[in-house]
Design a protein around this motif. Structure first.
Motif, PDB file in Angstrom:
ATOM      1  N   LEU A  31      -9.909  46.601  -8.701  1.00 52.29           N
ATOM      2  CA  LEU A  31     -10.351  45.639  -7.663  1.00 52.29           C
ATOM      3  C   LEU A  31     -11.859  45.712  -7.410  1.00 52.29           C
ATOM      4  O   LEU A  31     -12.329  45.384  -6.322  1.00 52.29           O
ATOM      5  CB  LEU A  31      -9.587  45.861  -6.339  1.00 52.29           C
ATOM      6  N   ARG A  32     -12.582  46.161  -8.422  1.00 55.64           N
ATOM      7  CA  ARG A  32     -14.040  46.324  -8.272  1.00 55.64           C
ATOM      8  C   ARG A  32     -14.766  44.987  -8.100  1.00 55.64           C
ATOM      9  O   ARG A  32     -14.336  43.959  -8.632  1.00 55.64           O
ATOM     10  CB  ARG A  32     -14.618  47.040  -9.498  1.00 55.64           C
ATOM     11  N   PRO A  33     -15.957  45.019  -7.444  1.00 55.38           N
ATOM     12  CA  PRO A  33     -16.679  43.780  -7.132  1.00 55.38           C
ATOM     13  C   PRO A  33     -17.819  43.387  -8.080  1.00 55.38           C
ATOM     14  O   PRO A  33     -18.310  42.262  -8.024  1.00 55.38           O
ATOM     15  CB  PRO A  33     -17.296  44.120  -5.782  1.00 55.38           C
ATOM     16  N   GLU A  34     -18.313  44.307  -8.927  1.00 56.36           N
ATOM     17  CA  GLU A  34     -19.651  44.122  -9.523  1.00 56.36           C
ATOM     18  C   GLU A  34     -19.842  42.809 -10.291  1.00 56.36           C
ATOM     19  O   GLU A  34     -20.920  42.210 -10.241  1.00 56.36           O
ATOM     20  CB  GLU A  34     -19.995  45.310 -10.435  1.00 56.36           C
ATOM     21  N   VAL A  35     -18.811  42.382 -11.013  1.00 53.84           N
ATOM     22  CA  VAL A  35     -18.968  41.165 -11.827  1.00 53.84           C
ATOM     23  C   VAL A  35     -19.082  39.942 -10.904  1.00 53.84           C
ATOM     24  O   VAL A  35     -19.967  39.088 -11.079  1.00 53.84           O
ATOM     25  CB  VAL A  35     -17.792  41.044 -12.824  1.00 53.84           C
ATOM     26  N   THR A  61     -25.361  48.538  -0.924  1.00 49.36           N
ATOM     27  CA  THR A  61     -24.599  48.594  -2.177  1.00 49.36           C
ATOM     28  C   THR A  61     -23.101  48.433  -1.953  1.00 49.36           C
ATOM     29  O   THR A  61     -22.330  48.304  -2.893  1.00 49.36           O
ATOM     30  CB  THR A  61     -24.922  49.893  -2.951  1.00 49.36           C
ATOM     31  N   GLU A  62     -22.671  48.428  -0.692  1.00 51.62           N
ATOM     32  CA  GLU A  62     -21.258  48.188  -0.370  1.00 51.62           C
ATOM     33  C   GLU A  62     -21.101  46.775   0.213  1.00 51.62           C
ATOM     34  O   GLU A  62     -20.125  46.462   0.873  1.00 51.62           O
ATOM     35  CB  GLU A  62     -20.800  49.275   0.624  1.00 51.62           C
ATOM     36  N   ALA A  63     -22.110  45.925  -0.030  1.00 51.62           N
ATOM     37  CA  ALA A  63     -22.109  44.518   0.420  1.00 51.62           C
ATOM     38  C   ALA A  63     -22.187  44.362   1.930  1.00 51.62           C
ATOM     39  O   ALA A  63     -21.743  43.343   2.470  1.00 51.62           O
ATOM     40  CB  ALA A  63     -20.902  43.760  -0.121  1.00 51.62           C
TER      41      ALA A  63
HETATM   42  C1  DMJ Z   1     -18.756  50.526  -4.314  1.00 51.19           C
HETATM   43  O1  DMJ Z   1     -18.308  51.496  -3.446  1.00 51.19           O
HETATM   44  C2  DMJ Z   1     -20.242  50.446  -4.289  1.00 51.19           C
HETATM   45  O2  DMJ Z   1     -20.615  49.219  -4.802  1.00 51.19           O
HETATM   46  C3  DMJ Z   1     -20.920  51.531  -5.067  1.00 51.19           C
HETATM   47  O3  DMJ Z   1     -22.303  51.358  -5.154  1.00 51.19           O
HETATM   48  C4  DMJ Z   1     -20.354  51.698  -6.445  1.00 51.19           C
HETATM   49  N1  DMJ Z   1     -19.189  50.929  -6.671  1.00 51.19           N
HETATM   50  C5  DMJ Z   1     -18.193  50.804  -5.688  1.00 51.19           C
HETATM   51  C6  DMJ Z   1     -17.185  49.746  -6.035  1.00 51.19           C
HETATM   52  O4  DMJ Z   1     -16.968  49.602  -7.377  1.00 51.19           O
END
Ligand code: DMJ
Length: 610
Positions: free
Chosen positions: A505-509, A594-596
């Motif tokens: 469920l990662r967001p980066e893409v 970095t956590e939006a």
């Molecule tokens: C998040 O907790 C943050 O984006 C972090 O910098 C690394 N990645 C995770 C989610 O994938």
């Protein structure tokens, strides 16, 4: 005569100083004395008044009896005092033994924590001091963002519905726990939060709920935080994770809603993180015990090192903490890290992922824009943006770092896909992580202001990374991206190892799609985002929430049974923003941690923090 001698015997110094009496003995002693006194009183009242015994025998006897009674009480009290002293001594001895077992650093950290506690207690005596009033930065576009056209609006509503399902499931089955197990329908936690139950999902989700207009849910979360969020727990937590998820989440919730409780909790938590910086170099430990303040590093990290992406991802939140509290400590800590890094030699201009906090030397020469390195670069750029572009030192450090990364890590595959590999002891590994995909958005965000007028180049690089990462999704059965993918021996953007085929469920893409959308308005980014949203809804949605899947190449995947808190904080937020108008949280006014978690640009930062 016999009675008198008994009384005298009981009051002798020998008996009084006898070291110990068992509890049963004490009771017998008391019983006999009580009986004896009753006897004396009885005799005194029932004998005739003129009895000669009355004056010559009973008066001295009664007096003796009272003395004896008093003395026995004295013995008993002294006994319990002695027991207490003995127990105290034993405890002190035990503590001393434990202290001797501890390392110098641990002792120093403990002393520092004690000192801080004393200062805090002194402060508390005069009642909690309100935080100093500071001018509120410009808060633009905190709600609405109606996209206008009905099709996009429908998609946005769908994302909002997914958020509601994730939140409601957590509310029902995991409330107060850090995360949720959506299949088992119960709470879940990982070692990054120690053994704490700090409601990570609540804190991480707050600002997403706010911008989506889920007000009842937001209020519910706020109430839980007010009543239950407590940081005096004996838990060893990750400094980095707690900073980006909790402090970032609380600060964003504060700025968006104006509710003081979030600011107060953020500051309380930040104070608990400060002992992590008590190392010989000032590079913080990866973990800190929130109660004792003792820090240490991950056992798996090279040569006892701290991690670049962890100690290098504190700047944004710490600058805001100093801004809001007037306490320079936070700003000083992160600036100290920056200064120390600036003085160090960098192999090929690259920053290794590992740095030893005792010696100040690099560990293994491994450089990555994915896990272990990623957000260090991101925060250099964002420090500059957050300072209203006045922190030019941060911008220069970012530009130099990216230049070295482009030279050594970025390549084109045989099939023409641009990828970012990993540098390991002078060798390029042609593998890219899902985590690395955030870099497409970072390059686009940093395009404006790049040296030698290379804005076009960096926007193009961002687009190429977005394309590669989309390919990594498109080449799977589930249309969801694997954790890592290769560009080697005929392989193009696919995972090889079984343990790299999962999607959690990662967001980066999606994060990169959103930045690219904001800077180009190319409709393909909304299209790609929608593909990902549909795939998540189809393959990760279960009745108890959303779960990660173990193999994106399998048409019959198994679940990992974890609903990560970043799914609510990041993945769903970026999707929602992708289908909103640019008026919602404009990038000129907000910088996402970095956590939006969005934090406002501090136009006054330089005057305020020097
Ligand atoms: C998040 O907790 C943050 O984006 C972090 O910098 C690394 N990645 C995770 C989610 O994938």
């Amino acid at each position: 005569e016999q009675v008198e001698s008994v009384v005298i015997y009981w009051t002798t110094p020998f008996l009084r100083d006898k070291a110990t009496l068992r509890l049963s003995e004490k009771f017998i002693l008391l019983l006999i004395l009580s009986a004896f006194i009753t006897l004396c009183f009885g005799a005194f009242f029932f004998l005739p008044d003129n009895s000669k015994h009355n004056s010559i025998f009973f008066f001295p006897l009664v007096t003796q009896a009272f003395t004896a009674y008093g003395n026995v009480w004295h013995i008993l009290c002294k006994e319990s005092l002695r027991d207490k002293i003995r127990a105290d001594h034993e405890r002190a001895l035990q503590e001393a033994k434990e202290k001797l077992r501890k390392s110098k650093e641990e002792l120093k950290a403990e002393i520092q924590t004690e000192k801080t506690k004393v200062v805090e207690d002194l402060k508390k005596k005069d009642g909690p001091k309100p935080l100093p009033p500071v001018p509120m930065p410009k808060l633009v576009g905190v709600k609405d963002g109606d996209p206008g056209d009905p099709d996009t609006k429908e998609k946005r509503d769908k994302i909002r519905e997914m958020m509601k399902h994730a939140w409601d499931s957590y509310r029902q089955y995991g409330w107060g726990h850090n995360e949720l197990k959506p299949i088992a329908k119960k709470g879940h936690s990982t070692n990054i939060f120690g053994n704490s139950q700090m409601g990570a999902t609540i804190v991480d989700a707050l600002d997403t709920l706010y911008i989506m207009g889920l007000h009842d849910e937001f209020k519910d979360g706020q109430e839980w935080i007010k009543q239950n969020l407590d940081f005096s727990v004996n838990a060893e937590v990750s400094v980095f994770e707690v900073n980006i998820r909790f402090i970032g989440g609380l600060l964003a919730a504060y700025y968006l809603s104006g509710q003081e409780v979030f600011k107060v909790k953020a500051v309380q938590l930040a104070e608990k993180l400060l002992p992590a910086f008590n190392t010989p170099t000032g590079i913080p430990w990866a973990m800190v015990n929130l109660k004792s303040g003792v820090g240490r590093n991950w056992g798996w990290a090279s040569a006892g090192s701290s991690i670049l992406a962890e100690f290098g991802t504190l700047h944004m939140e710490f600058v805001h903490l100093t801004y809001l509290t007037g306490n320079p400590a936070y700003y000083q800590k992160v600036m100290h890290i920056r200064k120390l890094l600036a003085k160090m030699d960098r192999p090929n201009g690259l920053y290794p992922n590992y740095l030893n906090p005792r010696t100040g030397r690099w560990g293994q020469h491994h450089t990555s824009v994915g896990g272990l390195g990623d957000s260090f670069y991101e925060y250099l750029l964002k420090a500059w943006l957050m300072s209203d572009k006045t922190d030019t030192e941060a911008r220069k450090t970012y530009d130099d770092a990216i230049e070295a990364i482009e030279r050594h890590l970025i390549r084109k595959s045989n099939g023409g896909l641009t990828f970012i590999g990993e540098w390991k002891n002078g060798h390029l590994e042609r593998k890219m992580g899902h985590l690395t995909c955030f870099a497409g958005g970072m390059f686009a965000l940093g395009a404006d202001g790049s040296p030698d007028d290379k804005a076009g180049h960096y926007l193009q690089l961002g687009a190429e990374i977005a394309h590669t990462c989309h390919e990594s999704y498109d080449r799977t059965v589930l249309k969801l991206g694997p954790e890592a993918f290769k560009f080697d021996s005929g392989l193009e953007a696919v995972a090889v190892r079984q343990n790299e085929k999962y999607y959690i469920l990662r967001p980066e893409v999606i994060e990169t799609y959103w930045y690219m959308w904001r800077f180009t308005h190319d409709p393909k980014y909304r299209q790609w985002g929608w593909e990902a949203a549909q795939a998540i809804d189809k393959y990760c949605r279960v009745s108890g929430g959303f779960s990660g899947v173990k193999d994106v190449y399998s048409s019959n995947p198994t679940y990992d049974d974890v609903q990560q808190s970043f799914f609510l904080a990041e993945t769903l937020k970026y999707l929602y923003l992708l289908f909103s108008s640019d008026e919602l949280l404009p990038l000129e006014n907000w910088v996402f941690n970095t956590e939006a978690h969005p934090l406002p640009v501090l136009h006054l930062v330089n005057q305020h923090l020097k």
